[in-house]
Design a protein around this motif. Sequence first.
Motif, PDB file in Angstrom:
ATOM      1  N   ASP A   1      37.196  29.814  38.278  1.00  0.00           N
ATOM      2  CA  ASP A   1      37.622  28.903  37.166  1.00  0.00           C
ATOM      3  C   ASP A   1      36.661  27.892  36.809  1.00  0.00           C
ATOM      4  OD1 ASP A   1      40.127  30.266  36.417  1.00  0.00           O
ATOM      5  OD2 ASP A   1      40.756  29.515  38.155  1.00  0.00           O
TER       6      ASP A   1
ATOM      7  N   ALA B   1      30.906  32.502  30.686  1.00  0.00           N
ATOM      8  CA  ALA B   1      32.097  33.638  30.254  1.00  0.00           C
ATOM      9  C   ALA B   1      31.339  35.125  30.135  1.00  0.00           C
ATOM     10  CB  ALA B   1      32.519  33.182  28.970  1.00  0.00           C
TER      11      ALA B   1
ATOM     12  N   TYR C   1      33.154  34.304  34.200  1.00  0.00           N
ATOM     13  CA  TYR C   1      33.853  33.451  34.636  1.00  0.00           C
ATOM     14  C   TYR C   1      34.807  32.775  33.611  1.00  0.00           C
ATOM     15  CZ  TYR C   1      30.182  33.121  38.569  1.00  0.00           C
ATOM     16  OH  TYR C   1      29.256  33.488  39.564  1.00  0.00           O
ATOM     17  N   ARG C   2      35.998  32.306  34.135  1.00  0.00           N
ATOM     18  CA  ARG C   2      37.026  31.867  33.470  1.00  0.00           C
ATOM     19  C   ARG C   2      36.580  30.155  32.935  1.00  0.00           C
ATOM     20  NH1 ARG C   2      39.344  34.812  37.179  1.00  0.00           N
ATOM     21  NH2 ARG C   2      39.742  32.878  38.604  1.00  0.00           N
TER      22      ARG C   2
ATOM     23  N   GLU D   1      36.616  35.155  25.631  1.00  0.00           N
ATOM     24  CA  GLU D   1      37.788  34.169  26.174  1.00  0.00           C
ATOM     25  C   GLU D   1      37.442  32.851  26.622  1.00  0.00           C
ATOM     26  OE1 GLU D   1      41.042  34.831  25.309  1.00  0.00           O
ATOM     27  OE2 GLU D   1      40.853  36.837  24.476  1.00  0.00           O
ATOM     28  N   GLY D   2      37.956  31.718  26.030  1.00  0.00           N
ATOM     29  CA  GLY D   2      37.710  30.623  26.549  1.00  0.00           C
ATOM     30  C   GLY D   2      38.409  29.403  26.223  1.00  0.00           C
TER      31      GLY D   2
END
Length: 217
Positions: free
Chosen positions: A49, A65, A69-70, A94-95
């Motif tokens: 994260d 991303a 990674y988030r 996604e983010g």
Amino acid sequence: MTNSAAISAYWDAAADAFDDEPDHGLRHETTREAWTACLDAWMPPTAADVLDVGCGTGSLSRLLAEAGYRVTGVDLAPRMVDQARGKFLAAGLEGRFLVGDAANPPTEQDGFDVVLSRHLLWTLPDPDSALRAWISRLRTGGTLILVEGRWREAGQTGRPYVAGAETLPWHRGIAAEDLAAAVRPLVVDLRVEDLSDKPDLWGHPVSDERYALIARV
């Protein structure tokens, strides 16, 4: 002293042209690959994260991303955040992107494995407080990554910065040894990597001081 409304308005006005700078938009393959290589070396080897403070238009967030990674990005300028969200949407990534003060990110009680900041500290009225706030967001064993320098010009957009900028504690940036001295009491260990001699990161050779500070808590 500057105020948050003036700073937000400044970067909102700069948003449309922000990505024209090679190291901002990462539109050229060579520049994008150079930043990807640096992030690969600095980041944890597994999915984590990441809190990208002062994320701007989200170019580094996008690289992270894409690597799995988030990412949560925070920026004070709504138009910067809009561009970051649009960049992720167009790429099918996604983010999470939040409008808020990067010096005190509005992330509630969320913990992160990495806090990343690039070229932000010189804009902050209280950078020491920001460093403490960022480190407080890190989980045990987390990593703080600061990409900073001493700039030839205070503004990064070619426009005069906000009134009162000369009173900012780290106006025009901060030398690596001084930032290391500020961070060292807050972390377990740190290292500094010189970036001045890596023109591919910036899209051209640079003559000022640029570096990354990577610390572990």
